[in-house]
Design a protein around this motif. Structure first.
Motif, mmCIF file in Angstrom:
data_model
loop_
_atom_site.group_PDB
_atom_site.id
_atom_site.type_symbol
_atom_site.label_atom_id
_atom_site.label_comp_id
_atom_site.label_asym_id
_atom_site.label_seq_id
_atom_site.Cartn_x
_atom_site.Cartn_y
_atom_site.Cartn_z
ATOM 1 N N VAL A 143 2.767 2.939 2.579
ATOM 2 C CA VAL A 143 3.411 3.851 1.618
ATOM 3 C C VAL A 143 4.926 3.636 1.627
ATOM 4 N N ALA A 144 5.491 3.509 2.809
ATOM 5 C CA ALA A 144 6.940 3.277 2.902
ATOM 6 C C ALA A 144 7.322 1.979 2.210
ATOM 7 N N GLY A 145 6.521 0.928 2.371
ATOM 8 C CA GLY A 145 6.817 -0.350 1.744
ATOM 9 C C GLY A 145 6.732 -0.290 0.230
ATOM 10 N N LEU A 146 5.730 0.409 -0.272
ATOM 11 C CA LEU A 146 5.581 0.534 -1.728
ATOM 12 C C LEU A 146 6.761 1.309 -2.328
ATOM 13 N N VAL A 147 7.116 2.414 -1.692
ATOM 14 C CA VAL A 147 8.236 3.221 -2.191
ATOM 15 C C VAL A 147 9.538 2.418 -2.110
ATOM 16 N N ALA A 148 9.739 1.690 -1.018
ATOM 17 C CA ALA A 148 10.959 0.892 -0.870
ATOM 18 C C ALA A 148 11.063 -0.153 -1.974
ATOM 19 N N ARG A 149 9.955 -0.796 -2.308
ATOM 20 C CA ARG A 149 9.978 -1.796 -3.388
ATOM 21 C C ARG A 149 10.295 -1.142 -4.723
ATOM 22 N N ALA A 150 9.667 0.002 -4.992
ATOM 23 C CA ALA A 150 9.904 0.684 -6.259
ATOM 24 C C ALA A 150 11.352 1.130 -6.390
ATOM 25 N N GLU A 151 11.898 1.665 -5.304
ATOM 26 C CA GLU A 151 13.276 2.150 -5.333
ATOM 27 C C GLU A 151 14.265 0.995 -5.433
ATOM 28 N N ALA A 152 14.032 -0.075 -4.679
ATOM 29 C CA ALA A 152 14.965 -1.207 -4.672
ATOM 30 C C ALA A 152 15.036 -1.892 -6.028
ATOM 31 N N GLY A 153 13.906 -1.972 -6.723
ATOM 32 C CA GLY A 153 13.878 -2.666 -8.005
ATOM 33 C C GLY A 153 13.881 -1.760 -9.208
ATOM 34 N N ASP A 154 13.993 -0.428 -8.971
ATOM 35 C CA ASP A 154 13.915 0.554 -10.056
ATOM 36 C C ASP A 154 12.665 0.286 -10.905
ATOM 37 N N LEU A 155 11.530 0.187 -10.220
ATOM 38 C CA LEU A 155 10.277 -0.197 -10.860
ATOM 39 C C LEU A 155 9.430 1.029 -11.183
ATOM 40 N N ASP A 156 8.693 0.934 -12.282
ATOM 41 C CA ASP A 156 7.798 2.022 -12.688
ATOM 42 C C ASP A 156 6.446 1.938 -11.993
ATOM 43 N N LEU A 157 6.031 0.733 -11.659
ATOM 44 C CA LEU A 157 4.722 0.526 -11.030
ATOM 45 C C LEU A 157 4.832 -0.609 -10.018
ATOM 46 N N VAL A 158 4.303 -0.376 -8.825
ATOM 47 C CA VAL A 158 4.285 -1.384 -7.762
ATOM 48 C C VAL A 158 2.858 -1.444 -7.222
ATOM 49 N N SER A 159 2.350 -2.649 -7.069
ATOM 50 C CA SER A 159 0.961 -2.792 -6.638
ATOM 51 C C SER A 159 0.822 -3.887 -5.583
ATOM 52 N N TYR A 160 -0.012 -3.617 -4.596
ATOM 53 C CA TYR A 160 -0.390 -4.627 -3.615
ATOM 54 C C TYR A 160 -1.820 -5.072 -3.881
ATOM 55 N N MET A 161 -2.046 -6.379 -3.868
ATOM 56 C CA MET A 161 -3.408 -6.879 -3.805
ATOM 57 C C MET A 161 -3.787 -6.902 -2.330
ATOM 58 N N VAL A 162 -4.623 -5.955 -1.943
ATOM 59 C CA VAL A 162 -4.945 -5.792 -0.530
ATOM 60 C C VAL A 162 -5.797 -6.970 -0.055
ATOM 61 N N LYS A 163 -5.844 -7.163 1.251
ATOM 62 C CA LYS A 163 -6.631 -8.248 1.815
ATOM 63 C C LYS A 163 -8.101 -7.837 1.859
ATOM 64 N N LEU A 164 -8.955 -8.683 1.335
ATOM 65 C CA LEU A 164 -10.379 -8.382 1.247
ATOM 66 C C LEU A 164 -11.112 -8.849 2.495
ATOM 67 N N GLN A 165 -12.274 -8.266 2.708
ATOM 68 C CA GLN A 165 -13.109 -8.670 3.836
ATOM 69 C C GLN A 165 -13.505 -10.136 3.693
ATOM 70 N N CYS A 166 -13.491 -10.852 4.801
ATOM 71 C CA CYS A 166 -13.849 -12.268 4.780
ATOM 72 C C CYS A 166 -14.555 -12.621 6.085
ATOM 73 N N ARG A 167 -15.722 -11.972 6.292
ATOM 74 C CA ARG A 167 -16.427 -12.140 7.560
ATOM 75 C C ARG A 167 -17.790 -12.808 7.398
#
Length: 373
Positions: A143-167
């Motif tokens: 959450v801190a990373g997403l907010v930091a990216r949004a604030e630093a870039g004055d962005l309306d939407l920030v998204s992470y492609m999370v790491k998927l299971q690979c087992r």
């Protein structure tokens, strides 16, 4: 022989373009996280959940354990579950449970649940809303990373492609390619450019400003969309700014144990991505054949020019796939099998069209959401 040479030239040309002209999509990496501003921003998390008793507890626990200095509240929306999803969520003063009302006509189940959650979220007047899924386990600093990216870039939407299971074997064979193909469709560098029309997001982790949602007409603006994350990104980017990247630590814990499960996962949305167009389906099948299947087959034709083009194209294909394999800690030897993996995805795409035409499209948790009849 001339036909083989033309196919070889087309395949090689396609891979030269993909490596050099497609926004560097294949250079898979995690971007450094900007410093979080001193002033804290409030965040409300909205999680739609339908029959997620096995996973939702892990997702909520990871959010309750966030290393985030600002206000954080979680809203779990029960989307008519028939299991113990609500009981599995746990109990905390920072957690609210909302039971979704009857599904209105024209809405997908997930987006209706999100809408119900957003109605409750508005009571908190948050600075940001985090849309996530019940199978996502968040890193402590997510959450801190997403907010930091949004604030630093004055962005309306920030998204992470999370790491998927690979087992499992099926996941090891097919999941890295899923990420590779997704990034090829939606190159992150193009998404971040304000002068580019390319817009994409990954639904497992989307941070959005309430003002951006209000500007596009709320979540109702995309209420019927099956690929809702990218639809939301497109809507927000029209007049706003967005960003999508990868994360190595926030993960999906949903298992795809068999090849059949992954085929159904792909089939659920593939024909929707093609706008239910027979022409686009035919074009996709031909393109996949020329770009992925032809290179190793051309080596066997006996035509020297075709074989050289095929070998060169296959080599570039493997070079482009290696960073994704390394990101998923897989052997680079899997790159040799990308043509066969692409064949699997092509078959799943055709299956998606058949499911749509036979009234079974978009099947998820007992709901048919994309039927052609």
């Amino acid at each position: 022989m001339l036909l083989f040479e033309l196919i070889g030239a087309a395949s090689l040309g396609a891979w030269i373009y993909l490596l050099a002209g497609r926004g560097g999509f294949w250079r898979v990496s995690v971007s450094p996280i900007p410093k979080l501003p001193a002033h804290s921003k409030s965040v409300v998390v909205v999680i739609p959940a339908r029959n997620e008793e096995a996973l939702v507890g892990q997702a909520i626990a990871s959010l309750l354990n966030q290393d985030y200095p600002g206000s954080l509240h979680i809203i779990l929306v029960d989307d008519h579950s028939t299991d113990t999803t609500i009981a599995s969520a746990g109990c905390d003063e920072r957690l609210s449970i909302v039971e979704a009302g009857p599904l209105p006509r024209g809405w997908t189940g997930k987006l209706w649940a999100v809408s119900e959650g957003l109605n409750r979220a508005a009571e908190f007047q948050p600075d940001y809303i985090l849309l996530t899924d019940a199978d996502i386990v968040h890193a402590r600093d997510n959450v801190a990373g997403l907010v930091a990216r949004a604030e630093a870039g004055d962005l309306d939407l920030v998204s992470y492609m999370v790491k998927l299971q690979c087992r499992t074997l099926a996941e090891r064979a097919l999941i890295p390619a899923f990420v590779f193909f997704f990034l090829k469709l939606y190159p992150p560098s193009w998404i971040a450019r304000r002068d580019s029309r390319t817009a994409g997001a990954a639904g497992g982790s989307i941070l959005i400003r309430p003002s951006a949602l209000e500007r596009i007409g709320g979540i109702a603006a995309i209420r019927g969309e099956l690929i809702d994350d990218c639809a939301l990104a497109r809507a927000v980017k029209q007049g706003g700014s967005i960003w999508m990247g990868l994360t190595d630590e926030t993960r999906s814990v949903r298992d795809y144990a068999t090849f059949g499960e992954i085929r159904r996962m792909i089939s659920r949305n593939a024909f929707t991505e093609l706008h239910h167009s027979i022409l686009l389906l035919a074009g996709t099948v031909i393109a996949m054949a020329v770009i992925y299947l032809a290179p190793p087959l051309l080596i066997l034709t006996g035509d020297r020019i075709a074989a050289v083009c095929g070998l060169a194209a296959w080599t570039l294909m493997m070079i482009s796939y290696v960073p994704t394999l390394r990101f998923y800690d897989r052997s680079v030897a899997w790159a040799l099998l990308l043509p066969l993996i692409a064949l699997f995805y092509t078959i799943a795409t055709v299956d998606s069209a058949i499911s749509y035409w036979t009234g079974r499209g978009g099947l998820w948790k007992g709901r048919v959401q994309d039927a052609g009849r």
